[in-house]
Design an enzyme around this catalytic site. Structure first.
Site, PDB file in Angstrom:
ATOM      1  N   GLU A  42       3.691  -6.343  -7.088  1.00  0.00           N
ATOM      2  CA  GLU A  42       5.039  -5.755  -7.115  1.00  0.00           C
ATOM      3  C   GLU A  42       5.050  -4.454  -6.332  1.00  0.00           C
ATOM      4  O   GLU A  42       4.115  -3.657  -6.450  1.00  0.00           O
ATOM      5  CB  GLU A  42       5.479  -5.476  -8.565  1.00  0.00           C
ATOM      6  CG  GLU A  42       6.859  -4.823  -8.623  1.00  0.00           C
ATOM      7  CD  GLU A  42       7.258  -4.399 -10.031  1.00  0.00           C
ATOM      8  OE1 GLU A  42       7.636  -5.272 -10.817  1.00  0.00           O
ATOM      9  OE2 GLU A  42       7.179  -3.187 -10.322  1.00  0.00           O
ATOM     10  N   THR A  80      11.261  -4.388  -6.457  1.00  0.00           N
ATOM     11  CA  THR A  80      12.156  -3.988  -7.549  1.00  0.00           C
ATOM     12  C   THR A  80      13.527  -3.562  -7.007  1.00  0.00           C
ATOM     13  O   THR A  80      13.718  -3.378  -5.802  1.00  0.00           O
ATOM     14  CB  THR A  80      11.565  -2.837  -8.401  1.00  0.00           C
ATOM     15  OG1 THR A  80      11.461  -1.690  -7.574  1.00  0.00           O
ATOM     16  CG2 THR A  80      10.210  -3.205  -8.972  1.00  0.00           C
ATOM     17  N   ALA A 127      18.640  -0.095 -10.454  1.00  0.00           N
ATOM     18  CA  ALA A 127      19.832  -0.516 -11.195  1.00  0.00           C
ATOM     19  C   ALA A 127      21.024   0.399 -10.924  1.00  0.00           C
ATOM     20  O   ALA A 127      22.160  -0.043 -10.873  1.00  0.00           O
ATOM     21  CB  ALA A 127      19.540  -0.553 -12.690  1.00  0.00           C
ATOM     22  N   GLY A 187      18.916  -4.869 -16.224  1.00  0.00           N
ATOM     23  CA  GLY A 187      18.798  -3.447 -15.881  1.00  0.00           C
ATOM     24  C   GLY A 187      19.003  -2.609 -17.123  1.00  0.00           C
ATOM     25  O   GLY A 187      19.514  -3.100 -18.138  1.00  0.00           O
ATOM     26  N   TYR A 196       9.228  -9.539 -22.889  1.00  0.00           N
ATOM     27  CA  TYR A 196       8.631  -8.344 -23.493  1.00  0.00           C
ATOM     28  C   TYR A 196       7.722  -8.748 -24.649  1.00  0.00           C
ATOM     29  O   TYR A 196       8.196  -8.960 -25.773  1.00  0.00           O
ATOM     30  CB  TYR A 196       9.757  -7.404 -23.991  1.00  0.00           C
ATOM     31  CG  TYR A 196      10.716  -7.077 -22.863  1.00  0.00           C
ATOM     32  CD1 TYR A 196      10.524  -5.951 -22.082  1.00  0.00           C
ATOM     33  CD2 TYR A 196      11.766  -7.944 -22.542  1.00  0.00           C
ATOM     34  CE1 TYR A 196      11.369  -5.681 -21.005  1.00  0.00           C
ATOM     35  CE2 TYR A 196      12.610  -7.690 -21.470  1.00  0.00           C
ATOM     36  CZ  TYR A 196      12.401  -6.555 -20.713  1.00  0.00           C
ATOM     37  OH  TYR A 196      13.220  -6.294 -19.637  1.00  0.00           O
ATOM     38  N   LYS A 204       0.411   1.204  -4.108  1.00  0.00           N
ATOM     39  CA  LYS A 204      -0.917   1.747  -3.774  1.00  0.00           C
ATOM     40  C   LYS A 204      -1.851   0.594  -3.387  1.00  0.00           C
ATOM     41  O   LYS A 204      -2.500  -0.005  -4.253  1.00  0.00           O
ATOM     42  CB  LYS A 204      -1.486   2.516  -4.967  1.00  0.00           C
ATOM     43  CG  LYS A 204      -0.707   3.789  -5.264  1.00  0.00           C
ATOM     44  CD  LYS A 204      -1.246   4.482  -6.489  1.00  0.00           C
ATOM     45  CE  LYS A 204      -0.444   5.737  -6.775  1.00  0.00           C
ATOM     46  NZ  LYS A 204      -0.579   6.184  -8.148  1.00  0.00           N
TER      47      LYS A 204
END
Ligand code: FAD
Length: 291
Positions: free
Chosen positions: A17, A48, A51, A108, A145, A272
């Site tokens: 991501e 990403t 929002a 969001g 989640y 990174k």
């Protein structure tokens, strides 16, 4: 290529991501990071979406670069809570026009002060999933989640809501970060019991900034195992040591996940490349051509 087909065809997938530049910030560092990350040939790369509108315009640009210039399957995130239905439809059209076949459909975070857009908007991600599916042959992912979503008081209700979301047309789920694999195993048991059978990709956050992560986890209610806390306590003020320990911890977590049958690993790279690359190297015989 559609992510559901990639997940179907490979024993284990490794994906990354990235986040786009903030409004007004330069594209160059992000493009450089993306170019480096793509050299690792991840199975797909997600971008990403801001929002609040800050980075939203940039998501498609970066995803298109990944898909069309670097030949890596792109997954564009799209949120709906801060946009009108009309704006969301426009964003879906833009994603389609750029040849991107995969969208992560998200609600969001609710805007501060609860300010919703004037006009019609989507209340839950499930409504966005339906809209995307009606707009073309997209592969649609959604968030889940393992420790429960912060707004939902009872995990059981959260899983019921997740089931509604999946039934609206979700092809795969990606988890929020977690630092104790047992949390994921327990979650998987409970969602499978409720009839949620789509692939679940484990979201792994390599921690390289101890203080920052303690703050994020406090906000999201993420459980920090004693072993993890000890690492942050000991190395949190030493960036190089923290980076090394963070890479080792993420590597360990992934080895355990793969050993226990998890087939999808998604690394939150924080743009990174060196960190993602180190983890990938550590897994060369575990994930990839040698699996
Ligand atoms: P939903 O699935 O709509 O759920 C939100 C809440 O509503 C939950 O508590 C759920 O239980 C409840 N709910 C859902 N349906 C119903 C219903 N029918 N009735 C009652 N309650 C219901 N945020 C960004 O801004 N940009 C990003 O790019 C981004 N990427 C992310 C990627 C991943 C993998 C994850 C895990 C999160 C990401 N987020 C991102 C954060 C996400 O937007 C927030 O966590 C947000 O608060 C919830 O989004 P959702 O899509 O999970 O919402």
């Amino acid at each position: 290529m559609k992510i559901r087909d990639i997940l179907d065809s490979k024993k284990v997938t490794l994906s990354y991501e990235v986040f786009p530049p903030k409004a007004g910030a330069s594209f160059e560092p992000v493009i450089n990071a993306v170019d480096e990350l793509c050299k690792d040939k991840p199975d797909f790369m997600s971008v990403t979406y801001g929002a609040g509108g800050g980075t939203s315009n940039n998501t498609v640009k970066i995803a298109s670069h990944i898909q069309n210039d670097l030949n890596v399957t792109a997954l564009a995130h799209l949120t709906c809570v801060s946009s009108t239905k009309e704006q969301v439809v426009k964003a879906i059209d833009e994603i389609k026009a750029n040849g991107i076949e995969n969208i992560l459909a998200l609600r969001g975070d609710i805007p501060k002060g609860g300010e919703y857009p004037v006009g019609e908007y989507y209340k839950y991600a499930s409504e966005l999933v339906k809209e995307i599916k009606s707009k073309g042959d997209f592969c649609v992912g959604a968030a889940c989640y393992p420790e429960g979503h912060t707004e939902c008081e009872h995990k059981e209700d959260d899983i019921k809501n997740l089931k509604l979301k999946v039934d609206s047309g979700v092809d795969f789920l990606t988890t929020q970060m977690f630092f104790d694999n047992n949390v994921l195993y327990n979650f998987l048991y409970r969602i499978r019991e409720q009839g949620i059978t789509v692939p679940v990709i484990a979201g792994i956050m390599p921690v390289t900034n101890g203080k920052q992560i303690a703050r994020i986890c406090q906000l999201s209610g993420t459980y920090l195992p004693a072993r993890f806390k000890a690492i942050v306590d000991k190395f949190g003020d030493n960036p190089e040591a923290m980076k090394q320990a963070g890479i080792a911890y993420a590597t360990d977590q992934i080895i355990d996940l793969v050993a226990n049958g998890i087939k999808g690993i998604h690394i939150y790279t924080m743009n990174k490349p060196d960190i993602a690359e180190s983890i990938k190297k550590n897994l060369s015989y575990i994930i990839g051509d040698n699996q």
